[in-house]
Write a protein that holds these residues in place. Structure first.
Motif, mmCIF file in Angstrom:
data_model
loop_
_atom_site.group_PDB
_atom_site.id
_atom_site.type_symbol
_atom_site.label_atom_id
_atom_site.label_comp_id
_atom_site.label_asym_id
_atom_site.label_seq_id
_atom_site.Cartn_x
_atom_site.Cartn_y
_atom_site.Cartn_z
ATOM 1 N N LYS A 80 -10.025 17.732 -6.174
ATOM 2 C CA LYS A 80 -8.901 18.686 -6.114
ATOM 3 C C LYS A 80 -8.407 18.920 -4.692
ATOM 4 O O LYS A 80 -8.056 20.046 -4.298
ATOM 5 N N MET A 81 -8.380 17.844 -3.916
ATOM 6 C CA MET A 81 -7.842 17.868 -2.556
ATOM 7 C C MET A 81 -7.646 16.417 -2.125
ATOM 8 O O MET A 81 -8.120 15.490 -2.797
ATOM 9 N N GLY A 82 -6.951 16.227 -1.001
ATOM 10 C CA GLY A 82 -6.770 14.865 -0.514
ATOM 11 C C GLY A 82 -6.106 14.828 0.845
ATOM 12 O O GLY A 82 -5.620 15.843 1.357
ATOM 13 N N THR A 83 -6.092 13.649 1.422
ATOM 14 C CA THR A 83 -5.432 13.389 2.706
ATOM 15 C C THR A 83 -4.152 12.601 2.434
ATOM 16 O O THR A 83 -3.826 12.314 1.278
ATOM 17 N N CYS A 84 -3.466 12.201 3.490
ATOM 18 C CA CYS A 84 -2.272 11.373 3.300
ATOM 19 C C CYS A 84 -2.653 10.077 2.577
ATOM 20 O O CYS A 84 -1.885 9.558 1.765
ATOM 21 N N THR A 85 -3.848 9.578 2.822
ATOM 22 C CA THR A 85 -4.302 8.335 2.201
ATOM 23 C C THR A 85 -4.431 8.484 0.692
ATOM 24 O O THR A 85 -3.845 7.714 -0.080
ATOM 25 N N THR A 86 -5.178 9.486 0.247
ATOM 26 C CA THR A 86 -5.455 9.612 -1.185
ATOM 27 C C THR A 86 -4.287 10.233 -1.947
ATOM 28 O O THR A 86 -4.010 9.854 -3.085
ATOM 29 N N MET A 138 -2.488 6.382 16.077
ATOM 30 C CA MET A 138 -3.200 6.827 14.871
ATOM 31 C C MET A 138 -2.391 6.471 13.627
ATOM 32 O O MET A 138 -1.166 6.413 13.669
ATOM 33 N N VAL A 139 -3.097 6.286 12.524
ATOM 34 C CA VAL A 139 -2.449 5.921 11.258
ATOM 35 C C VAL A 139 -2.097 7.166 10.451
ATOM 36 O O VAL A 139 -2.884 8.110 10.364
ATOM 37 N N HIS A 140 -0.915 7.131 9.862
ATOM 38 C CA HIS A 140 -0.496 8.159 8.910
ATOM 39 C C HIS A 140 0.223 7.441 7.772
ATOM 40 O O HIS A 140 0.885 6.432 7.995
ATOM 41 N N CYS A 141 0.074 7.937 6.552
ATOM 42 C CA CYS A 141 0.705 7.308 5.388
ATOM 43 C C CYS A 141 1.870 8.144 4.892
ATOM 44 O O CYS A 141 1.895 9.360 5.061
ATOM 45 N N PHE A 142 2.817 7.465 4.259
ATOM 46 C CA PHE A 142 3.944 8.150 3.633
ATOM 47 C C PHE A 142 4.486 7.260 2.518
ATOM 48 O O PHE A 142 4.041 6.120 2.341
ATOM 49 N N LEU A 143 5.447 7.780 1.770
ATOM 50 C CA LEU A 143 6.077 7.025 0.692
ATOM 51 C C LEU A 143 7.489 6.647 1.105
ATOM 52 O O LEU A 143 8.187 7.442 1.750
ATOM 53 N N GLU A 148 0.916 20.227 -3.462
ATOM 54 C CA GLU A 148 0.336 21.570 -3.398
ATOM 55 C C GLU A 148 -1.188 21.577 -3.359
ATOM 56 O O GLU A 148 -1.792 22.610 -3.058
ATOM 57 N N LEU A 149 -1.828 20.438 -3.647
ATOM 58 C CA LEU A 149 -3.285 20.383 -3.512
ATOM 59 C C LEU A 149 -3.670 20.581 -2.052
ATOM 60 O O LEU A 149 -2.962 20.123 -1.151
ATOM 61 N N PRO A 150 -4.788 21.243 -1.779
ATOM 62 C CA PRO A 150 -5.212 21.426 -0.387
ATOM 63 C C PRO A 150 -5.434 20.084 0.309
ATOM 64 O O PRO A 150 -5.801 19.085 -0.328
ATOM 65 N N TYR A 151 -5.186 20.090 1.614
ATOM 66 C CA TYR A 151 -5.481 18.920 2.430
ATOM 67 C C TYR A 151 -6.968 18.924 2.740
ATOM 68 O O TYR A 151 -7.512 19.939 3.187
ATOM 69 N N GLY A 152 -7.636 17.805 2.485
ATOM 70 C CA GLY A 152 -9.065 17.724 2.784
ATOM 71 C C GLY A 152 -9.546 16.297 2.705
ATOM 72 O O GLY A 152 -8.987 15.485 1.953
ATOM 73 N N TYR A 153 -10.568 15.982 3.481
ATOM 74 C CA TYR A 153 -11.115 14.622 3.520
ATOM 75 C C TYR A 153 -12.016 14.397 2.308
ATOM 76 O O TYR A 153 -12.951 15.143 2.078
ATOM 77 N N ASN A 154 -11.701 13.352 1.558
ATOM 78 C CA ASN A 154 -12.444 13.046 0.332
ATOM 79 C C ASN A 154 -13.740 12.315 0.628
ATOM 80 O O ASN A 154 -13.880 11.657 1.660
ATOM 81 N N SER A 155 -14.677 12.418 -0.319
ATOM 82 C CA SER A 155 -15.984 11.787 -0.145
ATOM 83 C C SER A 155 -15.906 10.271 -0.263
ATOM 84 O O SER A 155 -16.730 9.566 0.302
ATOM 85 N N ASN A 156 -14.899 9.756 -0.987
ATOM 86 C CA ASN A 156 -14.726 8.305 -1.125
ATOM 87 C C ASN A 156 -13.242 8.004 -1.247
ATOM 88 O O ASN A 156 -12.674 8.072 -2.325
#
Length: 198
Positions: free
Chosen positions: A58-64, A111-116, A39-47
């Protein structure tokens, strides 16, 4: 992709850093942790290499997002692993891709995408997020298990290796070189970010 409901609803009894972070937020089960991250917003993190960046920003991508949950699974001894997959990005998935395909004369941009992964189940905690894609990614050209918080550098090296050993050997990629793909990938990343902002 499957819902995170396929995961065991294990109590968070963890001395690990991620488990402690969830407990501090009042989140006490693995399923509730998955719900929180989804439920956290999707967004590109600074690190993206900072495991705790998801909580800080308080946000993240598939990576984080998947790094945090895969680390929690490891702390709780759950058989849930982070995977990277390489998918064929086209106009059907991301608006504006056709311009890149025309520029580089490609059938798609790998392109790369992450999943569990959990047994035969695949779960994407960014599915349904406003992530710059028009549809969920369900088909991959290549998948590979990785450590939960795989670094940006290591993920890129795995991507290049998969291109060399798998993707570039495919019939539709005949006469296309690595350099062309890497340039197109950069444009693809820019496009995904632009679609997110738009």
């Amino acid at each position: 992709m499957d819902s995170y409901d396929v995961f065991p609803n294990t109590p968070i009894l963890s001395s690990g850093a991620v488990g402690k972070q969830f407990l501090e937020l009042g989140i006490t089960t693995f399923s509730d942790a998955c719900r929180f991250v989804h439920e956290l917003p999707y967004g590109y993190n600074s690190n993206r290499d900072d495991l705790m960046i998801l909580f800080k920003e308080k946000m993240g991508t598939c990576t984080t997002k998947h790094a945090v949950i895969a680390t929690l699974a490891l702390e709780l001894n759950l058989p849930i692993e982070k995977n990277i997959g390489i998918y064929a990005m086209t106009e059907q998935i991301v608006n504006g891709t056709d311009r890149i395909l025309e520029q580089y004369n490609l059938p798609y941009v790998p392109m790369v995408h992450c999943f569990l992964a959990h047994g035969n189940h695949r779960v994407d905690l960014t599915e349904g997020n406003a992530n710059g894609k028009k549809q969920a990614i369900s088909e991959f050209l290549h998948t590979e298990r990785v450590v939960p918080n795989v670094s940006a550098k290591d993920e890129y090296l795995k991507y290049r290796h998969a291109l060399k050993e798998n993707i570039l050997k495919r019939s539709e990629m005949q006469d296309i070189d690595m350099k062309t793909i890497l340039h197109a990938r950069e444009k693809g990343l820019e496009l995904l970010k632009a679609n997110l902002d738009g």
